[in-house]
Design an enzyme around this catalytic site. Structure first.
Site, PDB file in Angstrom:
ATOM      1  N   GLU A  76      -4.741  -6.727  14.727  1.00 56.62           N
ATOM      2  CA  GLU A  76      -4.273  -5.389  14.337  1.00 56.62           C
ATOM      3  C   GLU A  76      -5.449  -4.408  14.413  1.00 56.62           C
ATOM      4  OE1 GLU A  76      -2.538  -4.232  10.328  1.00 56.62           O
ATOM      5  OE2 GLU A  76      -0.683  -4.697  11.367  1.00 56.62           O
ATOM      6  N   GLU A  79      10.498  -4.591   4.652  1.00 56.33           N
ATOM      7  CA  GLU A  79      10.601  -5.981   4.201  1.00 56.33           C
ATOM      8  C   GLU A  79      10.333  -6.090   2.701  1.00 56.33           C
ATOM      9  OE1 GLU A  79       8.915  -4.849   6.774  1.00 56.33           O
ATOM     10  OE2 GLU A  79       8.955  -6.238   8.469  1.00 56.33           O
ATOM     11  N   LYS A 135       9.276  -0.613  14.137  1.00 53.56           N
ATOM     12  CA  LYS A 135       9.807  -0.323  12.800  1.00 53.56           C
ATOM     13  C   LYS A 135      10.881   0.758  12.900  1.00 53.56           C
ATOM     14  CE  LYS A 135       5.585  -0.959  10.032  1.00 53.56           C
ATOM     15  NZ  LYS A 135       4.609  -0.277   9.184  1.00 53.56           N
ATOM     16  N   GLY A 162      -4.894  -2.059   4.959  1.00 54.08           N
ATOM     17  CA  GLY A 162      -4.083  -3.188   4.488  1.00 54.08           C
ATOM     18  C   GLY A 162      -4.742  -4.528   4.759  1.00 54.08           C
ATOM     19  N   ARG A 163      -5.253  -4.698   5.973  1.00 55.87           N
ATOM     20  CA  ARG A 163      -5.829  -6.000   6.349  1.00 55.87           C
ATOM     21  C   ARG A 163      -7.240  -6.203   5.792  1.00 55.87           C
ATOM     22  NH1 ARG A 163      -4.769  -2.579  10.399  1.00 55.87           N
ATOM     23  NH2 ARG A 163      -6.440  -1.766  11.713  1.00 55.87           N
ATOM     24  N   HIS A 209      -5.045 -33.458  17.364  1.00 53.56           N
ATOM     25  CA  HIS A 209      -3.956 -34.329  17.812  1.00 53.56           C
ATOM     26  C   HIS A 209      -2.798 -33.546  18.402  1.00 53.56           C
ATOM     27  CE1 HIS A 209      -5.923 -37.842  16.099  1.00 53.56           C
ATOM     28  NE2 HIS A 209      -6.357 -36.978  15.191  1.00 53.56           N
ATOM     29  N   LYS A 245       0.848  -1.197   0.000  1.00 48.30           N
ATOM     30  CA  LYS A 245       0.000   0.000   0.000  1.00 48.30           C
ATOM     31  C   LYS A 245       0.885   1.250   0.000  1.00 48.30           C
ATOM     32  CE  LYS A 245      -3.608   2.244   2.688  1.00 48.30           C
ATOM     33  NZ  LYS A 245      -4.549   2.157   3.794  1.00 48.30           N
TER      34      LYS A 245
HETATM   35  O1  F6P Z   1       3.169  -3.008   9.833  1.00 46.36           O
HETATM   36  C1  F6P Z   1       1.819  -3.159   9.673  1.00 46.36           C
HETATM   37  C2  F6P Z   1       1.360  -2.815   8.299  1.00 46.36           C
HETATM   38  O2  F6P Z   1       1.286  -1.448   8.148  1.00 46.36           O
HETATM   39  C3  F6P Z   1       0.035  -3.490   8.010  1.00 46.36           C
HETATM   40  O3  F6P Z   1      -1.026  -2.778   8.507  1.00 46.36           O
HETATM   41  C4  F6P Z   1       0.065  -3.621   6.529  1.00 46.36           C
HETATM   42  O4  F6P Z   1      -0.869  -4.550   6.091  1.00 46.36           O
HETATM   43  C5  F6P Z   1       1.484  -4.049   6.332  1.00 46.36           C
HETATM   44  O5  F6P Z   1       2.212  -3.320   7.290  1.00 46.36           O
HETATM   45  C6  F6P Z   1       2.047  -3.839   4.964  1.00 46.36           C
HETATM   46  O6  F6P Z   1       2.005  -2.513   4.560  1.00 46.36           O
HETATM   47  P1  F6P Z   1       2.203  -2.102   3.053  1.00 46.36           P
HETATM   48  O7  F6P Z   1       1.120  -2.723   2.260  1.00 46.36           O
HETATM   49  O8  F6P Z   1       2.135  -0.602   3.020  1.00 46.36           O
HETATM   50  O9  F6P Z   1       3.552  -2.598   2.597  1.00 46.36           O
END
Ligand code: F6P
Length: 548
Positions: A359, A218, A510, A273-274, A390, A212
């Site tokens: 979240e 990452e 972060k 995002g979620r 199990h 987003k």
């Molecule tokens: O760190 C949490 C977050 O902001 C989530 O809410 C989001 O889904 C995820 O990181 C990834 O964010 P982006 O889509 O901006 O890379």
């Protein structure tokens, strides 16, 4: 309904107080008795919507509990907040944003506004572009840099830009293009990228960079590695154009990375995002299952949206489920909710719901920024049945903790192994029955249990479950199921008076990581200004990390 500002704090509100008094009277009620005194219970404590059937009879509730919980929802303004969400009001107050994931699955003719603009045409424009692109990739019209058709699709993204796509791909595998390979890289651990690509031909691999913000550490790290992998593999910088597309709200960031705007699929700040797996973030899903199946999934979402918006609260699936979570979380003190899908293809569903729930509702202040004096979001966890039976079900059956569980099952199998499906479903029904009714010492004795073993074999029962049943795990059913939980989470958040759509808690870690990166990598010994533990750990790591 009273205005928010004039409403009493949650725990001193009349509806809460009434529930508290009621709880004192029913907290020791046994499901066994509740079923014995009401022969119809298994039929009456049920609801249906959008192709999903909910049996909530095996909960520690009476009809009065439901009445009081629904009264609480009304008192806390659930209907008004629901209307505000659908009307595009900025109910994500801490980020001053509309919350319009419901617009992502609205039919073309619908009108849903944010800031006075109908957003539905833009949604469909992106969906149409996604469909064209998906068809081109699936049909071999979109070719890689060397002219070979694309066989492998790798989604790079994390959190909401990963969990939904991966979960949906796993869930809908049976509807997917089997001649193609779909993989998902989220973790910044280079092993994730290495594993996803070790057996793939760059000439046949397409990366979807899903983010987003297009700034997430990452994702940017994995995207840079992927770029290098393609450039090295195909020995050309120009190859990037044919092997990368982006899904983002940040056009500038995407262009800077070197992806042409024509190969970017956008979405909007009003999609959390979620809550984004049905936006362009679902591009990998669409390529996998094809545009018609993706649209069926959207139709399932939309059907549940309609149910949530129109069904009376007393018969409204997400409302009932949200209120039951409040009931156990706030009155019984349950700390967790177990999610047990009896469908192997839903193996990533609990992980998906962890982000959606935790979240969204893991918050410690209310909408006014005041610390709450009640529990908010529960810990969500789970594994598919029958696997969990199990390993950890022992604790649910005989442990000392109350763990309400959602059990999800389908009447028709996706595989050809019908008998095994019967075995699966028999286990689902048996577990819900065993959890609810247990086995007493008397029953065990009657059955000839050795007296020294009897106390250890007793299952007290009275363990609550929701049982969600659908016909088949189709794209439509998956859409309805996800929307069910989205609105369940919404309902909880409204009762708790929190912002379910921000996530400030993830920022601190972060920022600290960004500060620590150069301290790990600098050639000269850095001046460390952390606590003594963090300083020592960084020093130890620097000593042992090896490499340059
Ligand atoms: O760190 C949490 C977050 O902001 C989530 O809410 C989001 O889904 C995820 O990181 C990834 O964010 P982006 O889509 O901006 O890379």
């Amino acid at each position: 309904m009273t205005e928010r500002s004039s409403r009493p704090p949650l725990t001193s509100s009349p509806a809460w107080q009434a529930l508290q008094a009621h709880y004192e009277g029913v907290k020791d009620a046994q499901l066994k008795q509740l079923f014995a005194t009401d022969q119809e219970r298994g039929e009456t404590f049920t609801a249906e919507g959008a192709g999903l059937f909910l049996d909530y009879s095996k909960n520690r509730i009476t009809a009065e509990t439901v009445r009081l919980l629904v009264a609480l929802a009304r008192e806390r303004g659930l209907e008004e907040r629901r209307a505000a969400m659908f009307a595009g009001e900025k109910i994500n107050t801490t980020e001053r944003r509309s919350v319009l994931h419901v617009a992502l699955r609205a039919p073309r003719r619908a009108s849903i506004e944010s800031d006075g603009v109908n957003v539905v045409p833009a949604v469909h424009e992106v969906l149409d572009r996604m469909a064209d692109f998906s068809n081109n990739v699936r049909g071999g019209k979109w070719k890689g840099h060397t002219g070979k058709r694309i066989k492998n699709v790798i989604n790079i993204g994390i959190g909401g830009s990963y969990l939904g796509p991966e979960m949906a791909y796993e869930a809908l595998r049976d509807f997917s293009r089997r001649s193609m390979t779909f993989r998902f890289v989220a973790n910044v651990d280079g092993s994730a990228f290495a594993e996803a690509t070790h057996d793939l031909d760059p000439a046949r691999t397409l990366f979807i960079i899903s983010s987003k913000t297009f700034t997430t550490l990452e994702t940017m790290a994995n995207a840079a590695t992927a770029r290098q992998w393609i450039v090295d593999g195909l020995k050309s910088e120009e190859a990037v154009a044919k092997h990368f597309v982006a899904v983002s709200t940040n056009a500038e960031g995407v262009a800077k990375f070197g992806i042409h705007p024509d190969n970017m699929f956008g979405f909007w700040d009003w999609v959390g995002g979620r809550y984004s797996m049905d936006s362009a973030i679902g591009l990998s899903t669409m390529i996998a299952v094809g545009p018609p199946n993706f649209r069926k999934m959207l139709a399932g979402f939309h059907e549940m949206d309609r149910h949530f918006r129109t069904a009376p609260l007393e018969h409204n699936l997400p409302v009932l489920m949200g209120l039951l979570t409040v009931w156990y979380n706030n009155f019984f003190g349950a700390q967790t909710v177990g999610i047990m899908p009896y469908a192997d293809n839903l193996k990533r569903f609990p992980a998906y719901l962890q982000q959606l729930q935790m979240e969204s509702n893991g918050k410690h202040v209310n909408l006014e920024g005041h610390t709450v004096d009640y529990q908010t979001g529960p810990i969500v966890w789970g594994e598919p049945g029958t696997d969990g039976q199990h390993s950890f079900y022992q604790l649910i059956h005989q442990g000392t903790k109350l763990i309400p569980c959602d059990m999800i099952g389908f009447c028709q199998p996706l595989s050809a192994y019908r008998h095994q499906h019967d075995l699966l479903m028999a286990n689902l029904f048996a577990q819900a029955e065993a959890l609810a009714f247990g086995k007493s010492a008397e029953q065990l004795t009657e059955e000839g249990s050795a007296p020294f073993q009897t106390p250890f074999r007793v299952c007290e029962g009275n363990r609550p479950t929701n049982l969600i049943l659908a016909e088949k795990l189709t794209p439509q059913a998956l859409g309805a199921l996800v929307a069910l939980y989205e609105h369940d989470v919404f309902t909880q958040g409204v009762v708790w008076d929190i912002d379910s759509f921000d996530q400030w808690g993830v920022e601190l870690g972060k920022a600290l990581a960004v500060r620590i990166i150069p301290e790990l990598e600098s050639a000269s010994e850095p001046a460390l200004k952390h606590d003594s533990s963090t300083n020592a750990l960084i020093r130890r790591y620097r000593n042992l990390r090896g490499g340059s």
